[in-house]
Every structure is written in C-alpha cells, then in structure tokens.
Motif scaffolding. Structure first.
Motif, PDB file in Angstrom:
ATOM      1  N   ALA A 149       0.853  -1.201   0.000  1.00 42.82           N
ATOM      2  CA  ALA A 149       0.000   0.000   0.000  1.00 42.82           C
ATOM      3  C   ALA A 149       0.889   1.251   0.000  1.00 42.82           C
ATOM      4  N   LYS A 150       1.999   1.218   0.756  1.00 40.83           N
ATOM      5  CA  LYS A 150       2.923   2.360   0.776  1.00 40.83           C
ATOM      6  C   LYS A 150       3.556   2.563  -0.605  1.00 40.83           C
ATOM      7  N   VAL A 151       3.923   1.447  -1.226  1.00 42.36           N
ATOM      8  CA  VAL A 151       4.535   1.536  -2.560  1.00 42.36           C
ATOM      9  C   VAL A 151       3.565   2.182  -3.543  1.00 42.36           C
ATOM     10  N   PHE A 152       2.317   1.740  -3.509  1.00 44.27           N
ATOM     11  CA  PHE A 152       1.332   2.301  -4.455  1.00 44.27           C
ATOM     12  C   PHE A 152       0.951   3.730  -4.080  1.00 44.27           C
ATOM     13  N   GLU A 153       1.060   4.053  -2.773  1.00 44.43           N
ATOM     14  CA  GLU A 153       0.823   5.448  -2.350  1.00 44.43           C
ATOM     15  C   GLU A 153       1.875   6.350  -2.992  1.00 44.43           C
ATOM     16  N   TRP A 154       3.142   5.901  -2.966  1.00 43.00           N
ATOM     17  CA  TRP A 154       4.213   6.681  -3.580  1.00 43.00           C
ATOM     18  C   TRP A 154       3.975   6.797  -5.088  1.00 43.00           C
ATOM     19  N   ALA A 155       3.609   5.660  -5.709  1.00 45.30           N
ATOM     20  CA  ALA A 155       3.422   5.652  -7.174  1.00 45.30           C
ATOM     21  C   ALA A 155       2.267   6.568  -7.565  1.00 45.30           C
ATOM     22  N   THR A 156       1.207   6.588  -6.762  1.00 49.26           N
ATOM     23  CA  THR A 156       0.047   7.428  -7.087  1.00 49.26           C
ATOM     24  C   THR A 156       0.421   8.905  -6.947  1.00 49.26           C
ATOM     25  N   HIS A 157       1.182   9.210  -5.909  1.00 47.52           N
ATOM     26  CA  HIS A 157       1.580  10.612  -5.729  1.00 47.52           C
ATOM     27  C   HIS A 157       2.468  11.094  -6.870  1.00 47.52           C
ATOM     28  N   HIS A 158       3.263  10.174  -7.398  1.00 47.97           N
ATOM     29  CA  HIS A 158       4.199  10.547  -8.473  1.00 47.97           C
ATOM     30  C   HIS A 158       3.729  10.046  -9.832  1.00 47.97           C
ATOM     31  N   LYS A 159       2.436   9.910 -10.007  1.00 41.69           N
ATOM     32  CA  LYS A 159       1.948   9.276 -11.247  1.00 41.69           C
ATOM     33  C   LYS A 159       2.313  10.068 -12.497  1.00 41.69           C
ATOM     34  N   ASN A 160       2.509  11.379 -12.334  1.00 43.45           N
ATOM     35  CA  ASN A 160       2.823  12.186 -13.527  1.00 43.45           C
ATOM     36  C   ASN A 160       4.318  12.304 -13.779  1.00 43.45           C
ATOM     37  N   MET A 161       5.107  11.683 -12.908  1.00 40.03           N
ATOM     38  CA  MET A 161       6.561  11.755 -13.087  1.00 40.03           C
ATOM     39  C   MET A 161       6.964  10.960 -14.334  1.00 40.03           C
ATOM     40  N   PRO A 162       7.892  11.479 -15.153  1.00 38.58           N
ATOM     41  CA  PRO A 162       8.299  10.695 -16.334  1.00 38.58           C
ATOM     42  C   PRO A 162       8.934   9.359 -15.924  1.00 38.58           C
ATOM     43  N   LYS A 163       8.594   8.328 -16.706  1.00 39.55           N
ATOM     44  CA  LYS A 163       9.126   7.006 -16.388  1.00 39.55           C
ATOM     45  C   LYS A 163      10.337   6.712 -17.274  1.00 39.55           C
ATOM     46  N   PRO A 164      11.340   6.051 -16.715  1.00 36.32           N
ATOM     47  CA  PRO A 164      12.494   5.697 -17.561  1.00 36.32           C
ATOM     48  C   PRO A 164      12.098   4.687 -18.628  1.00 36.32           C
ATOM     49  N   ALA A 165      12.820   4.732 -19.756  1.00 43.77           N
ATOM     50  CA  ALA A 165      12.524   3.797 -20.854  1.00 43.77           C
ATOM     51  C   ALA A 165      12.755   2.363 -20.379  1.00 43.77           C
ATOM     52  N   LEU A 166      12.009   1.436 -20.993  1.00 43.12           N
ATOM     53  CA  LEU A 166      12.097   0.036 -20.559  1.00 43.12           C
ATOM     54  C   LEU A 166      13.486  -0.543 -20.780  1.00 43.12           C
ATOM     55  N   ASP A 167      14.155  -0.076 -21.833  1.00 39.18           N
ATOM     56  CA  ASP A 167      15.477  -0.650 -22.106  1.00 39.18           C
ATOM     57  C   ASP A 167      16.587   0.054 -21.332  1.00 39.18           C
ATOM     58  N   ASP A 168      16.227   1.052 -20.505  1.00 38.36           N
ATOM     59  CA  ASP A 168      17.229   1.741 -19.694  1.00 38.36           C
ATOM     60  C   ASP A 168      17.435   0.953 -18.409  1.00 38.36           C
ATOM     61  N   ASP A 169      18.567   0.233 -18.356  1.00 36.79           N
ATOM     62  CA  ASP A 169      18.778  -0.596 -17.171  1.00 36.79           C
ATOM     63  C   ASP A 169      19.325   0.215 -15.998  1.00 36.79           C
ATOM     64  N   GLY A 170      19.591   1.502 -16.264  1.00 39.87           N
ATOM     65  CA  GLY A 170      19.971   2.388 -15.167  1.00 39.87           C
ATOM     66  C   GLY A 170      21.379   2.178 -14.638  1.00 39.87           C
ATOM     67  N   ILE A 212      10.483  -0.761  -9.834  1.00 42.35           N
ATOM     68  CA  ILE A 212      10.108   0.661  -9.735  1.00 42.35           C
ATOM     69  C   ILE A 212      11.389   1.401  -9.381  1.00 42.35           C
ATOM     70  N   LYS A 213      12.125   1.801 -10.411  1.00 39.65           N
ATOM     71  CA  LYS A 213      13.499   2.257 -10.194  1.00 39.65           C
ATOM     72  C   LYS A 213      13.635   3.489  -9.297  1.00 39.65           C
ATOM     73  N   PRO A 214      12.805   4.536  -9.510  1.00 44.82           N
ATOM     74  CA  PRO A 214      13.018   5.734  -8.670  1.00 44.82           C
ATOM     75  C   PRO A 214      12.834   5.440  -7.179  1.00 44.82           C
ATOM     76  N   LEU A 215      11.795   4.683  -6.835  1.00 42.22           N
ATOM     77  CA  LEU A 215      11.539   4.397  -5.420  1.00 42.22           C
ATOM     78  C   LEU A 215      12.591   3.435  -4.863  1.00 42.22           C
ATOM     79  N   TYR A 216      13.012   2.489  -5.686  1.00 39.37           N
ATOM     80  CA  TYR A 216      14.058   1.553  -5.274  1.00 39.37           C
ATOM     81  C   TYR A 216      15.349   2.320  -4.965  1.00 39.37           C
ATOM     82  N   ASP A 217      15.704   3.239  -5.882  1.00 39.07           N
ATOM     83  CA  ASP A 217      16.931   4.033  -5.680  1.00 39.07           C
ATOM     84  C   ASP A 217      16.835   4.863  -4.407  1.00 39.07           C
ATOM     85  N   MET A 218      15.626   5.428  -4.165  1.00 40.94           N
ATOM     86  CA  MET A 218      15.459   6.261  -2.969  1.00 40.94           C
ATOM     87  C   MET A 218      15.575   5.408  -1.705  1.00 40.94           C
TER      88      MET A 218
END
Lengths: 439, 180
Positions: B62-83, B121-127
C-alpha cells in the motif's frame, strides 16, 4: 527504544550489493559496514575490492596501504578487477612507520629490491606491486608523470638480455592498459618505460596511451593487441614500427599526432609510413582513425621524404575510417577522395576531417562514389568553423552549393546519401577523440 | 491512451492478499507492469486481476502504491534503460519523499526494497537504497550496529584482523578503535 532486528541481513544479495555499490565513493563507510557482522562482510568485500580507485587526492598512501594489506591477506587480491590511480605523485611515507617496513618487505618479495625505492619510482612501484598482487585484475588505468622511471624492474634479465617477466610479476589477466600523462609539457612519455610492463602483461588486448614518444628501443611484442590508441603522439616512423611490429591481430587503430609539438629532434611519422607500420595487421584491421602530423609546408621541398596516403587497398576489411583530408595524397588532379572511397569496398562508416581542403569540384564525384557503396551507412564530414561564421563564402559556399546540387540531382544518388545521413559537423580542432559513436 | 484507467493488482504470495486498484499511470512506474501491458491484450488486463508474488505485507505494498500514485505524472524511464551508471549519483529526496520515508520503520523499508526490486520501480528503489546508505555513511561501526540493530558475530581477534585488512580504505584517517 530497543533496536529493531537487522533487516539488512535478510535482504537478497542483489539488493545488499546495490547498497554497497552506492557507497564505493566512501570506502571508509563501506569498510565499517563490513566490520559489523559476517553476513554483511561477505557482501561488502567483493564490492570494496572490485575497483580500486584513489578517490582522495590528499591522502595518497592508498596504493602503499593496499600493498601491505594484500601482502598480509593475499586472498583479497582475487576480487580486484580494475585499478585506477589518477594521481602520479608519490605519497610521503613515514620511513619510521610500521607500514613502511611491511611495504618494503612486500616490494622486496615481489621485485627483489633491497635498497629503498627512489622517490620518482615510488608511486609506479606501488601501483605495479598492487597489480601483481591482484591475479584477476583486467584493467589498469594510471596517470603517469614525466619524471617517472621505467618498468624494467618487472623483468628477468640474464646477461643483460631480457628473458621475460619475473615469476612474481606476471599479470596474466591484464587486458586493458590506459596511460595518461599528467604534465602539460610536450616531450611525451617514452614508451620504453613501459617495456617491462608489456612483458609482464602478455595478454594485453587494449592499449591507450596519451602523448607516447620514443619507442625505438622497445623489445616487447604485443601479439594479442586488438585495440591501440595513441593520442597526441610524438612518434617517429621507427618508434611506431617497433611498437606495432608484433601486433598481427589489431582491429582498431587510432593515431593522432600533436602537430604543434614537433621538437625537431625526430621526424614525425608520415601518413604513408603509418600505413606501412600497420602491415602486420592487414588482414584484421577494421577501424582506422588517422590524424597524423601534417606539415604546413611540404617537407619534400626541404629534401625530407614525406608521403601522404594513396590508397587503403591493402586493408580489405576496413569498415570505419576517420581520416584528415590533408593526409590523403593530392596527385593526378581531382577525384582523390572519390577514388579513396571507391577502393574501400567494405567501408561502412567514413569521417572526413578538415573539409577546408576539399576541392569543391570533386564533391559530386565523391558523392556518387559514396552513394554506390552499398555498405556505407554513415558519412560525417567535419568543418573547423561554424557555418554561420563563414563571412567570405569562398570555398565553403561552393562546397555547400555542390552539396545542395548533389542532393537535388537524382542521378547523383542524393536520396541514398540522405539515407546515409551526411552530417556537417563544426568543431574547433581536427583531432577527434571518438569519431564513431560506438567507440 | 486513456491514462486514468485503473489496474487491479493482487499479491498472491500469501492467501487472501488484498486487491489494489491502482491508476494506470501510477502502476506504470513498475517496468514489470508496463511490460505486461505491452505484451498482453490491454482490455483483458484492465478487467482481470494481475497477480504479483512478493514476500511482503499488504501494508508495505500500500505504501509503494501510495508513492506511485503521488508521483503518477513523473516521467518514467525507458524500458530498455537498465539504469547502470558508472558514476555514483547521490539522490536528493524531495520534501514529500523525505516525509514519506521519515515515518516508516525498518520492516517497511525492507518490504519497500523487496517490492520495488521485484516490480522494478526504479526511482523508489533508488530512494530506498539511498535511505539505507544514509544510515551508514559517515557512521562508526558501533553507530551502524546501533542504527541497523546488528549484533556482532565476530570474535575480538577477527574484528581486529578485519580492521587491519581494510585499513587502506580509510585513506589515512585514524581507524576507530571501538568495541561493540
């Protein structure tokens, strides 16, 4: 509040490793994390040792401290894959310290030194000792100083003849060596200083040296080399020939010569001589980046033999060529570049530098030749000036008119050229570091 | 593309997992969900429950989806970008994210790391990784043990040997001589 049970211990190794990787810029914190418990130590050690890089310029004892540590705990050396030391200056070692005694013992064991290491050698000796204690190291990046000594201490010499690397100085997995010169002086870094290192690393496949010079006394053969980059070189024909003579597997060769630093003590290698030096790798060479020294006045006028490139016919596998237009021979009138392209049957990418020298009347002919080459997928042409800066149209205007005319003329294969993507680049210098993106 | 559609996701790792209804643009933070949407018929995915199997609690998800919902408009990295980047980038947490992480306990942080790694979910994982890194950076061994609740399983001799072995990593700093 009582501490929570440690969640880190339960994390998968993949996530633990990621956490450790984020700390590689702060090795002290990473080391302390590894001191907390066995499980975290197991995750930390491979990351801590994987890439040894000197992040902290004020404390330059890292190489020495590592040699002492690896001499005492040799099993840690197996984790080291790459060594990067961007500081050429030696660290001031306190000769009274316990570390100095241990370091001297390790150096004596490896190289047989019995006397203290001279100051100009100390950083070089420490880095190579570190490399010798890391059996799996594959990449070594060092910043050298002009005052550094040579690497002959890695060699076994019998009756003053080199018989190979000393038994403890073999770097069997070292495949990539990058040497940068820190000092801005233009006298370069004499390749002979690396002779011992070349013997010690018999499986070297990639070598990049900034401002190499000399080389006429090299005895080592780099038979496994596939990539050779010599940037801002200060080399004569003989020096380059000695370096390349054993390289029969070279695939990629970059040679840019420092045009402003000809010290008159040697004759810079001419474009034709560079190709002659590459004779051992005729059957393998695929990428060639050539921006050699180009005299402002023809040296022939001064009785010095100086040949430009005529053809690349002898290199049938060449696929990517970046060449300074001035390095190509100008004889028999126009169509020089067209014939040059025409003869390179396997060409996939061409980067022509220095279009100022392009004879405009040749362009349509060149464009046709390029368009017919079925494999040529990329064509870049480089001007030194911004197009907007061209006040006096002159040769540029004619050239651009030719380009436009060529694009409009169906018979010239303009559509094919457009597909190839002719790019007019404007950069301030001719020496391009990486002419092809995949480099 | 209708971005305000909702997807249903259920954690099937344990029986009777909660069904989360997440806006599509929020769920798309997960590279795994995006790949599912690309590979399968979208209308089917929009009506069926997408099963995910992660060893984490519903509250953490629920916390993960709370973060994702709050940042729903944030640009997502391309699928082939392994970061994968050579350089280490220190992530600065925005004030909302700072607050988000300030009121979570170790167990939830553990769950977020596991869930974001699984769902990619790369941004949240990195954070989340950065939060753990901040717990460690600049701390002494004793402080790290206290913060992370670690009990040392080294003998005194082993600990001394490890300190001696990694002395090089301190770059001339005095190696703290402390005991747990």
């Amino acid at each position: 509040m009582p501490p929570m049970p440690c969640f880190l211990r339960s994390l998968p190794l993949e996530i633990l490793t990621k956490i450790c990787q984020e700390l590689v810029d702060d090795t002290a914190s990473l080391a302390r994390l590894g001191e907390t418990c066995r499980e975290l130590n197991r995750a930390v050690v491979p990351v801590l040792y994987r890439e040894i890089e000197d992040h902290a310029p004020p404390h330059r004892l890292r190489a020495v401290a590592l040699v002492v540590s690896l001499a005492a705990y040799p099993s840690r050396g197996q984790y080291i894959r790459a060594i990067k030391f961007p500081h050429p200056s030696p660290a001031p070692i306190d000769i009274q310290s316990n570390m100095y005694g241990l370091y001297c013992a390790a150096i004596q064991y490896l190289f047989g030194f019995v006397a203290p290491v001279p100051p100009n050698q100390s950083q070089l000796v420490a880095i190579l000792a570190l490399a010798c204690l890391a059996p799996n190291v594959s990449r070594l990046e060092i910043m050298v100083s002009y005052s550094w000594g040579n690497t002959d201490f890695l060699l076994n010499k019998v009756n003053n003849r080199v018989t190979g690397a000393k038994p403890r100085c073999v770097l069997p997995r070292l495949t990539s060596l990058v040497v940068d010169l820190t000092s801005p002086v233009d006298c370069g870094f004499n390749l002979h200083r690396l002779n011992g290192c070349f013997y010690a690393a018999p499986n070297l496949t990639s070598l990049a040296i900034d401002r190499p010079s000399g080389g006429t006394s090299l005895t080592a053969r780099l038979s496994h080399l596939t990539t050779l980059r010599l940037t801002n070189a200060l080399m004569s024909h003989r020096g380059l020939r000695f370096l390349i003579r054993g390289c029969s597997n070279l695939v990629s060769f970059q040679f840019t010569q420092n045009s402003h630093a000809w010290s008159k003590t040697y004759l810079p290698v001419s474009p034709a001589q560079v190709l002659a030096c590459l004779a051992p790798c005729k059957a393998t060479l695929r990428k060639l980046h050539l921006a050699p020294y180009l005299p402002s006045t023809p040296l022939q006028q001064r009785g010095i033999p100086w040949d430009r490139l005529d053809t690349l016919d002898e290199f049938p596998l060449l696929r990517q060529v970046a060449v300074n237009l001035d390095a190509i021979r100008r004889q028999n009138g126009g169509q020089v570049l067209a014939r040059f392209v025409w003869n390179c049957t396997s060409l996939e990418g061409l980067f022509v530098m220095g279009l100022e020298a392009f004879p405009t009347e040749e362009f349509a002919c060149f464009a046709r030749a390029a368009a017919i080459r079925p494999r040529l997928a990329m064509l870049k042409m480089q001007l030194k000036l911004e197009l907007g800066q061209i006040q006096d149209g002159g040769v540029y205007e004619e050239f651009l008119n030719d380009l436009q005319r060529c694009e409009q003329d169906e018979s010239s294969g303009a559509s094919t050229m457009r597909e190839m993507g002719i790019q007019l680049q404007t950069v301030s210098g001719l020496a391009v570091t990486h002419p092809f993106a995949e480099d | 593309m209708a971005t305000n559609q909702s997807l249903k996701l259920q954690n099937t790792f344990r029986p009777n997992g909660r069904v989360f209804e997440v806006e599509r643009s929020a769920a798309e933070h997960s590279a795994v969900v995006r790949m599912l949407l690309e590979d399968f018929d979208e209308p089917d995915l929009l009506v069926t429950i997408i099963p995910i199997s992660i060893d984490t609690s519903d509250d953490t998800l629920a916390k993960v989806f709370e973060w994702a919902t709050h940042h729903k408009n944030m640009p997502k990295p391309a699928l082939d970008d392994d970061g994968d980047r050579d350089e280490v980038v220190t992530i600065q947490l925005a004030s909302w994210d700072d607050e988000f992480f300030s009121d979570i306990d170790s167990e939830t942080l553990y769950g977020i790391l596991i869930a974001t790694n699984y769902l990619d979910i790369k941004p949240l994982y990195d954070m989340a990784v950065q939060v753990v890194v901040n717990m460690v950076r600049g701390k002494s061994t004793k402080q790290i043990r206290e913060i992370l609740g670690i009990t040392s399983d080294f003998t005194a001799e082993e600990e001394a040997a490890i300190r001696k072995e990694t002395a090089w990593a301190y770059d001339g700093e005095e190696v703290p001589n402390e005991t747990s």
